[in-house]
Design an enzyme around this catalytic site. Sequence first.
Site, PDB file in Angstrom:
ATOM      1  N   PRO A  80     -11.518  -4.319  -4.053  1.00 19.65           N
ATOM      2  CA  PRO A  80     -10.336  -3.763  -4.712  1.00 19.65           C
ATOM      3  C   PRO A  80     -10.595  -3.183  -6.099  1.00 19.65           C
ATOM      4  O   PRO A  80      -9.741  -2.493  -6.640  1.00 19.65           O
ATOM      5  CB  PRO A  80      -9.410  -4.969  -4.811  1.00 19.65           C
ATOM      6  CG  PRO A  80     -10.308  -6.155  -4.816  1.00 19.65           C
ATOM      7  CD  PRO A  80     -11.518  -5.789  -4.017  1.00 19.65           C
TER       8      PRO A  80
ATOM      9  N   ASP B  46     -14.860   7.345  -2.206  1.00 24.07           N
ATOM     10  CA  ASP B  46     -13.439   7.694  -2.309  1.00 24.07           C
ATOM     11  C   ASP B  46     -12.910   7.528  -3.727  1.00 24.07           C
ATOM     12  O   ASP B  46     -13.531   6.884  -4.566  1.00 24.07           O
ATOM     13  CB  ASP B  46     -12.627   6.765  -1.397  1.00 24.07           C
ATOM     14  CG  ASP B  46     -12.665   7.239   0.030  1.00 24.07           C
ATOM     15  OD1 ASP B  46     -13.100   8.367   0.278  1.00 24.07           O
ATOM     16  OD2 ASP B  46     -12.262   6.447   0.902  1.00 24.07           O
TER      17      ASP B  46
ATOM     18  N   LYS C   9      -9.426  11.783  -1.773  1.00 26.76           N
ATOM     19  CA  LYS C   9      -8.197  12.568  -1.613  1.00 26.76           C
ATOM     20  C   LYS C   9      -7.218  12.016  -2.623  1.00 26.76           C
ATOM     21  O   LYS C   9      -6.677  10.948  -2.437  1.00 26.76           O
ATOM     22  CB  LYS C   9      -7.611  12.370  -0.220  1.00 26.76           C
ATOM     23  CG  LYS C   9      -8.498  12.856   0.873  1.00 26.76           C
ATOM     24  CD  LYS C   9      -7.838  12.594   2.190  1.00 26.76           C
ATOM     25  CE  LYS C   9      -8.901  12.309   3.228  1.00 26.76           C
ATOM     26  NZ  LYS C   9      -8.430  11.493   4.283  1.00 26.76           N
TER      27      LYS C   9
ATOM     28  N   GLY D 259     -12.583   2.128  -0.799  1.00 28.96           N
ATOM     29  CA  GLY D 259     -11.896   1.064  -1.525  1.00 28.96           C
ATOM     30  C   GLY D 259     -11.442  -0.035  -0.571  1.00 28.96           C
ATOM     31  O   GLY D 259     -11.099   0.246   0.580  1.00 28.96           O
ATOM     32  N   GLY D 260     -11.480  -1.266  -1.039  1.00 22.46           N
ATOM     33  CA  GLY D 260     -10.989  -2.387  -0.220  1.00 22.46           C
ATOM     34  C   GLY D 260     -11.842  -2.598   1.005  1.00 22.46           C
ATOM     35  O   GLY D 260     -13.073  -2.675   0.905  1.00 22.46           O
TER      36      GLY D 260
ATOM     37  N   MET E 216       0.637   1.799   0.004  1.00 23.33           N
ATOM     38  CA  MET E 216       1.056   3.207  -0.052  1.00 23.33           C
ATOM     39  C   MET E 216       2.583   3.345  -0.025  1.00 23.33           C
ATOM     40  O   MET E 216       3.105   4.296   0.560  1.00 23.33           O
ATOM     41  CB  MET E 216       0.437   3.991   1.120  1.00 23.33           C
ATOM     42  CG  MET E 216      -1.067   4.016   1.061  1.00 23.33           C
ATOM     43  SD  MET E 216      -1.817   4.791   2.507  1.00 23.33           S
ATOM     44  CE  MET E 216      -1.774   3.459   3.678  1.00 23.33           C
TER      45      MET E 216
HETATM   46  N1  SAH Z   1      -8.725   0.151   2.485  1.00 22.98           N
HETATM   47  C1  SAH Z   1      -7.937  -0.172   1.325  1.00 22.98           C
HETATM   48  C2  SAH Z   1      -6.556   0.416   1.389  1.00 22.98           C
HETATM   49  C3  SAH Z   1      -6.520   1.916   1.339  1.00 22.98           C
HETATM   50  S1  SAH Z   1      -4.898   2.582   1.408  1.00 22.98           S
HETATM   51  C4  SAH Z   1      -7.904  -1.684   1.132  1.00 22.98           C
HETATM   52  O1  SAH Z   1      -8.340  -2.433   2.021  1.00 22.98           O
HETATM   53  O2  SAH Z   1      -7.474  -2.117   0.074  1.00 22.98           O
HETATM   54  C5  SAH Z   1      -4.547   2.846  -0.283  1.00 22.98           C
HETATM   55  C6  SAH Z   1      -3.507   1.878  -0.780  1.00 22.98           C
HETATM   56  O3  SAH Z   1      -4.107   0.618  -1.019  1.00 22.98           O
HETATM   57  C7  SAH Z   1      -2.879   2.247  -2.106  1.00 22.98           C
HETATM   58  O4  SAH Z   1      -1.799   3.143  -1.915  1.00 22.98           O
HETATM   59  C8  SAH Z   1      -2.396   0.908  -2.610  1.00 22.98           C
HETATM   60  O5  SAH Z   1      -1.193   0.532  -1.975  1.00 22.98           O
HETATM   61  C9  SAH Z   1      -3.484  -0.013  -2.114  1.00 22.98           C
HETATM   62  N2  SAH Z   1      -4.523  -0.282  -3.136  1.00 22.98           N
HETATM   63  C10 SAH Z   1      -5.804   0.087  -3.101  1.00 22.98           C
HETATM   64  N3  SAH Z   1      -6.487  -0.394  -4.169  1.00 22.98           N
HETATM   65  C11 SAH Z   1      -5.599  -1.089  -4.891  1.00 22.98           C
HETATM   66  C12 SAH Z   1      -5.670  -1.861  -6.104  1.00 22.98           C
HETATM   67  N4  SAH Z   1      -6.813  -1.997  -6.775  1.00 22.98           N
HETATM   68  N5  SAH Z   1      -4.538  -2.465  -6.532  1.00 22.98           N
HETATM   69  C13 SAH Z   1      -3.382  -2.370  -5.861  1.00 22.98           C
HETATM   70  N6  SAH Z   1      -3.252  -1.672  -4.710  1.00 22.98           N
HETATM   71  C14 SAH Z   1      -4.339  -1.036  -4.233  1.00 22.98           C
END
Ligand code: SAH
Length: 244
Positions: free
Chosen positions: A11, A34, A56, A87-88, A165
């Site tokens: 994150p 990304d 994006k 991310g994530g 999102m």
């Molecule tokens: N694959 C990612 C999610 C991607 S979708 C995951 O597992 O976290 C993108 C959405 O993830 C953003 O619109 C937001 O709602 C959330 N997000 C991603 N990084 C974040 C962060 N550091 N803090 C809070 N929300 C986050």
Amino acid sequence: MGKVYLIGAGPGDPELLTIKAYRLLQNADVVLYDALVNPQILDIVPPSAERIFVGKRAGNHSRSQEEINALIYKYSLLYPTVVRLKGGDPFLFGRGGEELLYLTQRGIEVEIIPGVSSVFGAAASSFVPLTCRGYSSSVTITTGHPLEKMDWENLARSETLVVLMGVKYRREIAKRLIEFGKSPSEGVVFVENATNEGEKITFSTLGEVANNPPDIGTPALFIVGPTVEIGLQVYRSMLVEKSP
Ligand code: SAH
């Protein structure tokens, strides 16, 4: 022909990378990353490696998913170790499934390295457990748009609900959840920039979000449900402890 590693960067906090992700980043020939990847994580990549931003982000010229797929494929023909960094976790709203299919259909070997999703990062930062005995025994994770495609009956029945999102539509989402049966007193926590610089946590209720929503920046997600009360209690006791 190279191998593609679809890696979850976590994150934000670089220390939340897995050891495997760390090792692969050190060995990468090219990294396609990304917008939501913390730039500090790119420092792990050797200086000789190519770094390619394929994010994006609203407002900027963005590449289509098809272009991104083709680009990863192109690099997999050029280099042995191709890292696709997201991310994530790559398999939670990360388009990881699409990239996996595209590449494997073209004979490219792919390995998925899971990451700490922002869902888990946000829950940890806000002290809001996703499940907790006596409070909630299931979690629904949903995207917050498009509103007309969301199954409101089902979402309103969920115990813990995590919305990614969806910050832009928070007011409408709260209104519909109430309309479909959730109580206006149900707790909500917004977590912006979870585990990252600029992290911000805002507690609220569905009723408040529906009527007078708090200002929230992005990226952010929100959690709705009975366990939000736990986070609130923890924050209150920390405040009590700190006061003289
Ligand atoms: N694959 C990612 C999610 C991607 S979708 C995951 O597992 O976290 C993108 C959405 O993830 C953003 O619109 C937001 O709602 C959330 N997000 C991603 N990084 C974040 C962060 N550091 N803090 C809070 N929300 C986050």
